[in-house]
Design a protein around this motif. Structure first.
Motif, PDB file in Angstrom:
ATOM      1  N   LEU A   1       0.822  -1.203   0.000  1.00  0.00           N
ATOM      2  CA  LEU A   1       0.000   0.000   0.000  1.00  0.00           C
ATOM      3  C   LEU A   1       0.857   1.254   0.000  1.00  0.00           C
ATOM      4  O   LEU A   1       0.549   2.237  -0.696  1.00  0.00           O
ATOM      5  CB  LEU A   1      -0.929   0.002   1.214  1.00  0.00           C
ATOM      6  N   LEU A   2       1.932   1.250   0.766  1.00  0.00           N
ATOM      7  CA  LEU A   2       2.813   2.415   0.798  1.00  0.00           C
ATOM      8  C   LEU A   2       3.455   2.659  -0.567  1.00  0.00           C
ATOM      9  O   LEU A   2       3.530   3.807  -1.033  1.00  0.00           O
ATOM     10  CB  LEU A   2       3.881   2.225   1.870  1.00  0.00           C
ATOM     11  N   ARG A   3       3.893   1.609  -1.212  1.00  0.00           N
ATOM     12  CA  ARG A   3       4.501   1.768  -2.540  1.00  0.00           C
ATOM     13  C   ARG A   3       3.476   2.282  -3.548  1.00  0.00           C
ATOM     14  O   ARG A   3       3.803   3.084  -4.430  1.00  0.00           O
ATOM     15  CB  ARG A   3       5.113   0.447  -3.004  1.00  0.00           C
ATOM     16  N   GLU A   4       2.226   1.826  -3.415  1.00  0.00           N
ATOM     17  CA  GLU A   4       1.173   2.307  -4.310  1.00  0.00           C
ATOM     18  C   GLU A   4       0.925   3.800  -4.094  1.00  0.00           C
ATOM     19  O   GLU A   4       0.780   4.561  -5.052  1.00  0.00           O
ATOM     20  CB  GLU A   4      -0.122   1.530  -4.065  1.00  0.00           C
ATOM     21  N   ALA A   5       0.908   4.242  -2.834  1.00  0.00           N
ATOM     22  CA  ALA A   5       0.705   5.664  -2.544  1.00  0.00           C
ATOM     23  C   ALA A   5       1.858   6.504  -3.081  1.00  0.00           C
ATOM     24  O   ALA A   5       1.643   7.605  -3.622  1.00  0.00           O
ATOM     25  CB  ALA A   5       0.544   5.877  -1.044  1.00  0.00           C
ATOM     26  N   LEU A   6       3.070   6.016  -2.951  1.00  0.00           N
ATOM     27  CA  LEU A   6       4.215   6.741  -3.500  1.00  0.00           C
ATOM     28  C   LEU A   6       4.087   6.872  -5.019  1.00  0.00           C
ATOM     29  O   LEU A   6       4.347   7.941  -5.582  1.00  0.00           O
ATOM     30  CB  LEU A   6       5.523   6.013  -3.150  1.00  0.00           C
ATOM     31  N   ALA A   7       3.692   5.793  -5.670  1.00  0.00           N
ATOM     32  CA  ALA A   7       3.543   5.833  -7.134  1.00  0.00           C
ATOM     33  C   ALA A   7       2.449   6.809  -7.537  1.00  0.00           C
ATOM     34  O   ALA A   7       2.612   7.584  -8.494  1.00  0.00           O
ATOM     35  CB  ALA A   7       3.236   4.427  -7.656  1.00  0.00           C
ATOM     36  N   ARG A   8       1.339   6.796  -6.823  1.00  0.00           N
ATOM     37  CA  ARG A   8       0.225   7.677  -7.176  1.00  0.00           C
ATOM     38  C   ARG A   8       0.561   9.150  -6.956  1.00  0.00           C
ATOM     39  O   ARG A   8       0.043  10.025  -7.643  1.00  0.00           O
ATOM     40  CB  ARG A   8      -1.012   7.297  -6.363  1.00  0.00           C
ATOM     41  N   SER A   9       1.414   9.404  -5.977  1.00  0.00           N
ATOM     42  CA  SER A   9       1.757  10.796  -5.659  1.00  0.00           C
ATOM     43  C   SER A   9       3.004  11.277  -6.389  1.00  0.00           C
ATOM     44  O   SER A   9       3.347  12.463  -6.323  1.00  0.00           O
ATOM     45  CB  SER A   9       1.972  10.945  -4.156  1.00  0.00           C
TER      46      SER A   9
END
Length: 222
Positions: A150-158
Motif C-alpha cells: 500500500l505504501l509503494r502504491e501511494a508513492l507511485a500515485r503521488s
C-alpha cells in the motif's frame, strides 16, 4: 525535505468507539449469509486479509469476488450510518490541528490504510479531516494486502520517492511496513501499542499523541 505525509487512519487520526466492528460484522453477514461469531485479528491488518481469515473461521470459501461484494457492502454501511459514526466516534486530540499545520506549510498529505476506500472517506469526512488529504494519492484495502504494498502504491500515485515521505501509524505492522518500503516512520502511541513497543519495532520517532502540535510537526518534518 518532507514532501508527502501519509497517515494511517484508525487509532492514529480517529477512533470509532466500537461502531467499526459492528459495521464489519453486519457487512460480513450480508455478503456471506453467515452471522459472524468471531473476527480475525484486525490490528495492523487490511480488510482483505481480515475478511479471508474471518471467512476461514466460519468455513466460508474466500474469493476476490467475495471481497469486492464485502467492500461494497461495508462502504455502503458507513455511508448509511455516518451520522451515528459522528456521534459515537471522534477525531483524536490534535489530529485536525496537525493536518492543518502541515497543509499550511504546503506539504501534501494522504492516507495509507487497511480500510476499504469508501469507508475511509466516510470516517475522515464526518470529522472534517478529509479537507487536508489528497485521497486519490492514498492507498486502500482494494490496492493490496500488506502495508509495504500500500505504501509503494501511494508513492507511485503521488509521484513521490520514499525518502521524501513520512508515514505515521500506531501499530508494529505500520512501522514494519514503512521500514520495508524505505519510508521514515513516526509512531503514534494512541492505539493498543505502547510507545516503548513502537520504538522496539523500529519507529524512528514515537509520539504519545498529536495534541502537542509543535512537537508533532518537529517529529514529522525533521
Amino acid at each position: 525535505m518532507v514532501k508527502l505525509v501519509l497517515w494511517d487512519i484508525d487509532h492514529t487520526l480517529m477512533a470509532t468507539r466500537g461502531l467499526g466492528g459492528e459495521l464489519w460484522g453486519e457487512a460480513f453477514e450480508q455478503v456471506t449469509g453467515v452471522a459472524m461469531r468471531q473476527q480475525a485479528p484486525v490490528t495492523g491488518s487490511t480488510e482483505r486479509v481480515i475478511l479471508r481469515e474471518t471467512a476461514r473461521l466460519h468455513d466460508v470459501p474466500y474469493s476476490d469476488g467475495l471481497f469486492t461484494r464485502f467492500a461494497d457492502a461495508l462502504g455502503a454501511l458507513h455511508v448509511r450510518r455516518a451520522a451515528e459514526l459522528r456521534e459515537r466516534g471522534h477525531a483524536l486530540p490534535g489530529a485536525a490541528a496537525v493536518l492543518a499545520a502541515l497543509d499550511e506549510r504546503g506539504i501534501r498529505q494522504s492516507v495509507v490504510t487497511g480500510n476499504v476506500r469508501q469507508a475511509a472517506e466516510v470516517k475522515l469526512s464526518v470529522f472534517g479531516l478529509d479537507t487536508y488529504l489528497r485521497m486519490d494519492e492514498g492507498a486502500y484495502a482494494q490496492d493490496g494486502e500488506t502495508r509495504p504494498e500500500l505504501l509503494r502504491e501511494a508513492l507511485a500515485r503521488s509521484g513521490t520517492t520514499a525518502t521524501e515521505a513520512v508515514f505515521l501509524g500506531d501499530t508494529p505492522a505500520d512501522v514494519a511496513g514503512g521500514r520495508e518500503a524505505g519510508i521514515r516512520v513516526v509512531g503514534v502511541a494512541t492505539g493498543r501499542t505502547t510507545a516503548a513497543d513502537l520504538g522496539v519495532a523500529g519507529a524512528e520517532v514515537v509520539l504519545s499523541g498529536l495534541s502537542d502540535v509543535g512537537h508533532a510537526l518537529g517529529a514529522i518534518c525533521e
